[in-house]
Design a protein around this motif. Structure first.
Motif, PDB file in Angstrom:
ATOM      1  N   LEU A   1      -4.321  -9.099  -5.003  1.00  0.00           N
ATOM      2  CA  LEU A   1      -5.123 -10.500  -4.812  1.00  0.00           C
ATOM      3  C   LEU A   1      -3.821 -11.294  -4.428  1.00  0.00           C
ATOM      4  O   LEU A   1      -2.963 -11.813  -5.368  1.00  0.00           O
ATOM      5  N   VAL A   2      -3.581 -12.064  -3.091  1.00  0.00           N
ATOM      6  CA  VAL A   2      -2.403 -12.686  -2.936  1.00  0.00           C
ATOM      7  C   VAL A   2      -3.324 -14.115  -2.202  1.00  0.00           C
ATOM      8  O   VAL A   2      -4.395 -14.071  -1.664  1.00  0.00           O
ATOM      9  N   GLN A   3      -2.309 -15.126  -1.997  1.00  0.00           N
ATOM     10  CA  GLN A   3      -2.853 -16.336  -1.177  1.00  0.00           C
ATOM     11  C   GLN A   3      -2.597 -16.040   0.358  1.00  0.00           C
ATOM     12  O   GLN A   3      -1.694 -15.477   0.757  1.00  0.00           O
ATOM     13  N   PRO A   4      -3.316 -16.893   1.035  1.00  0.00           N
ATOM     14  CA  PRO A   4      -2.958 -16.999   2.522  1.00  0.00           C
ATOM     15  C   PRO A   4      -1.407 -17.159   2.767  1.00  0.00           C
ATOM     16  O   PRO A   4      -0.851 -18.030   2.011  1.00  0.00           O
ATOM     17  N   GLY A   5      -0.869 -16.376   3.541  1.00  0.00           N
ATOM     18  CA  GLY A   5       0.729 -16.750   3.934  1.00  0.00           C
ATOM     19  C   GLY A   5       1.486 -15.777   3.141  1.00  0.00           C
ATOM     20  O   GLY A   5       2.808 -15.464   3.487  1.00  0.00           O
ATOM     21  N   ASP A   6       1.111 -15.152   2.016  1.00  0.00           N
ATOM     22  CA  ASP A   6       1.963 -13.916   1.131  1.00  0.00           C
ATOM     23  C   ASP A   6       2.087 -12.996   1.774  1.00  0.00           C
ATOM     24  O   ASP A   6       1.479 -12.490   3.031  1.00  0.00           O
ATOM     25  N   SER A   7       2.850 -12.171   1.262  1.00  0.00           N
ATOM     26  CA  SER A   7       3.225 -10.683   1.687  1.00  0.00           C
ATOM     27  C   SER A   7       2.623  -9.656   0.644  1.00  0.00           C
ATOM     28  O   SER A   7       2.772 -10.118  -0.544  1.00  0.00           O
ATOM     29  N   LEU A   8       2.548  -8.849   1.208  1.00  0.00           N
ATOM     30  CA  LEU A   8       2.305  -7.344   0.279  1.00  0.00           C
ATOM     31  C   LEU A   8       3.047  -6.028   1.054  1.00  0.00           C
ATOM     32  O   LEU A   8       2.978  -6.183   2.256  1.00  0.00           O
ATOM     33  N   ARG A   9       3.353  -5.304   0.264  1.00  0.00           N
ATOM     34  CA  ARG A   9       3.854  -3.828   0.645  1.00  0.00           C
ATOM     35  C   ARG A   9       3.086  -2.638  -0.001  1.00  0.00           C
ATOM     36  O   ARG A   9       2.910  -2.669  -1.091  1.00  0.00           O
ATOM     37  N   LEU A  10       2.324  -1.976   0.974  1.00  0.00           N
ATOM     38  CA  LEU A  10       1.355  -0.856   0.314  1.00  0.00           C
ATOM     39  C   LEU A  10       2.429   0.361   0.620  1.00  0.00           C
ATOM     40  O   LEU A  10       3.183   0.404   1.538  1.00  0.00           O
ATOM     41  N   SER A  11       2.060   1.351  -0.385  1.00  0.00           N
ATOM     42  CA  SER A  11       2.874   2.513  -0.487  1.00  0.00           C
ATOM     43  C   SER A  11       1.805   3.373  -0.294  1.00  0.00           C
ATOM     44  O   SER A  11       0.584   3.655  -1.000  1.00  0.00           O
ATOM     45  N   CYS A  12       2.089   4.645   0.408  1.00  0.00           N
ATOM     46  CA  CYS A  12       1.289   5.753   0.284  1.00  0.00           C
ATOM     47  C   CYS A  12       2.249   7.006   0.002  1.00  0.00           C
ATOM     48  O   CYS A  12       3.042   7.400   0.569  1.00  0.00           O
ATOM     49  N   LEU A  13       1.763   7.360  -1.277  1.00  0.00           N
ATOM     50  CA  LEU A  13       2.719   8.733  -1.742  1.00  0.00           C
ATOM     51  C   LEU A  13       1.886  10.187  -1.202  1.00  0.00           C
ATOM     52  O   LEU A  13       0.929  10.189  -1.950  1.00  0.00           O
ATOM     53  N   ALA A  14       2.899  10.930  -0.768  1.00  0.00           N
ATOM     54  CA  ALA A  14       2.258  12.231  -0.492  1.00  0.00           C
ATOM     55  C   ALA A  14       2.429  13.306  -1.167  1.00  0.00           C
ATOM     56  O   ALA A  14       3.720  13.326  -1.574  1.00  0.00           O
ATOM     57  N   SER A  15       1.779  14.148  -1.675  1.00  0.00           N
ATOM     58  CA  SER A  15       2.210  15.643  -2.344  1.00  0.00           C
ATOM     59  C   SER A  15       1.288  16.702  -1.820  1.00  0.00           C
ATOM     60  O   SER A  15       0.342  16.430  -0.987  1.00  0.00           O
ATOM     61  N   GLY A  16       1.771  17.760  -1.919  1.00  0.00           N
ATOM     62  CA  GLY A  16       1.220  18.994  -1.471  1.00  0.00           C
ATOM     63  C   GLY A  16       1.944  19.343   0.040  1.00  0.00           C
ATOM     64  O   GLY A  16       1.819  20.766   0.386  1.00  0.00           O
ATOM     65  N   SER A  17       2.663  18.538   0.604  1.00  0.00           N
ATOM     66  CA  SER A  17       3.311  18.937   1.846  1.00  0.00           C
ATOM     67  C   SER A  17       4.367  17.963   2.296  1.00  0.00           C
ATOM     68  O   SER A  17       4.091  16.554   1.839  1.00  0.00           O
ATOM     69  N   ASP A  18       5.697  18.260   2.821  1.00  0.00           N
ATOM     70  CA  ASP A  18       6.427  17.317   3.316  1.00  0.00           C
ATOM     71  C   ASP A  18       5.769  16.856   4.536  1.00  0.00           C
ATOM     72  O   ASP A  18       5.203  17.546   5.316  1.00  0.00           O
ATOM     73  N   LEU A  19       6.071  15.318   4.739  1.00  0.00           N
ATOM     74  CA  LEU A  19       5.652  14.651   5.855  1.00  0.00           C
ATOM     75  C   LEU A  19       6.464  14.798   7.159  1.00  0.00           C
ATOM     76  O   LEU A  19       6.088  13.882   7.990  1.00  0.00           O
ATOM     77  N   ASP A  20       7.359  15.685   7.342  1.00  0.00           N
ATOM     78  CA  ASP A  20       8.203  15.418   8.329  1.00  0.00           C
ATOM     79  C   ASP A  20       7.873  15.448   9.705  1.00  0.00           C
ATOM     80  O   ASP A  20       8.526  14.761  10.458  1.00  0.00           O
ATOM     81  N   TYR A  21       6.802  16.124   9.881  1.00  0.00           N
ATOM     82  CA  TYR A  21       5.927  16.190  11.231  1.00  0.00           C
ATOM     83  C   TYR A  21       4.873  15.888  11.269  1.00  0.00           C
ATOM     84  O   TYR A  21       4.262  15.704  12.310  1.00  0.00           O
ATOM     85  N   TYR A  22       4.520  14.892  10.512  1.00  0.00           N
ATOM     86  CA  TYR A  22       3.064  14.401  10.460  1.00  0.00           C
ATOM     87  C   TYR A  22       2.999  13.010  11.068  1.00  0.00           C
ATOM     88  O   TYR A  22       4.126  12.312  11.246  1.00  0.00           O
ATOM     89  N   ARG A  23       1.981  12.519  11.584  1.00  0.00           N
ATOM     90  CA  ARG A  23       1.530  11.264  11.757  1.00  0.00           C
ATOM     91  C   ARG A  23       1.042  10.526  10.726  1.00  0.00           C
ATOM     92  O   ARG A  23       0.105  11.245  10.102  1.00  0.00           O
ATOM     93  N   ILE A  24       1.179   9.415  10.367  1.00  0.00           N
ATOM     94  CA  ILE A  24       0.903   8.655   9.132  1.00  0.00           C
ATOM     95  C   ILE A  24       0.297   7.411   9.524  1.00  0.00           C
ATOM     96  O   ILE A  24       1.015   6.494  10.622  1.00  0.00           O
TER      97      ILE A  24
END
Length: 120
Positions: free
Chosen positions: A10-33
């Motif tokens: 929960l953030v206020q208008p004008g704020d920033s956030l950084r979302l993360s997406c951790l992958a397992s089971g395969s390297d993402l070298d050639y993936y589109r994310i």
């Protein structure tokens, strides 16, 4: 590929956030994310996408200039930096990955989502 998103909140208008997406089971070298979002009562929409093959990226019109997608292959994690957030950005955000090169690509692996709420 298993995906786990984090970083929502929960953030206020004008704020920033950084979302993360951790992958397992395969390297993402050639993936589109990609990052998608779905607000209550609305259809899911594509937010941004990056290709780990060539580094190209795409942004939805509503987030251009405010959001930045990136991928760190050393820790198999993708990020979505979100700046100048507004109430219209409130949604559950999902990451998805694919090896499909179609246009649009078919994303077969999805995370469980992370809630972003922008409110004063």
């Amino acid at each position: 590929v298993q995906l786990v998103e984090s970083g929502g909140g929960l953030v206020q208008p004008g704020d920033s956030l950084r979302l993360s997406c951790l992958a397992s089971g395969s390297d993402l070298d050639y993936y589109r994310i990609a990052w998608f979002r779905q607000a209550p009562g609305k259809q899911r929409e594509g937010v941004s996408c990056i290709s780990n093959s060539d580094g190209s990226s795409w942004y939805g019109d509503s987030v251009k200039g405010r959001f930045t997608i990136s991928s760190d292959n050393t820790n198999n994690t993708a990020y979505l930096q979100m700046n100048s957030l507004g109430p219209e950005d409130t949604a559950v955000y999902y990451c998805a990955v694919t090896l499909d090169t179609g246009d649009p690509p078919d994303f077969g692996s999805w995370g469980q989502g992370t809630q972003v709420t922008v409110s004063s």
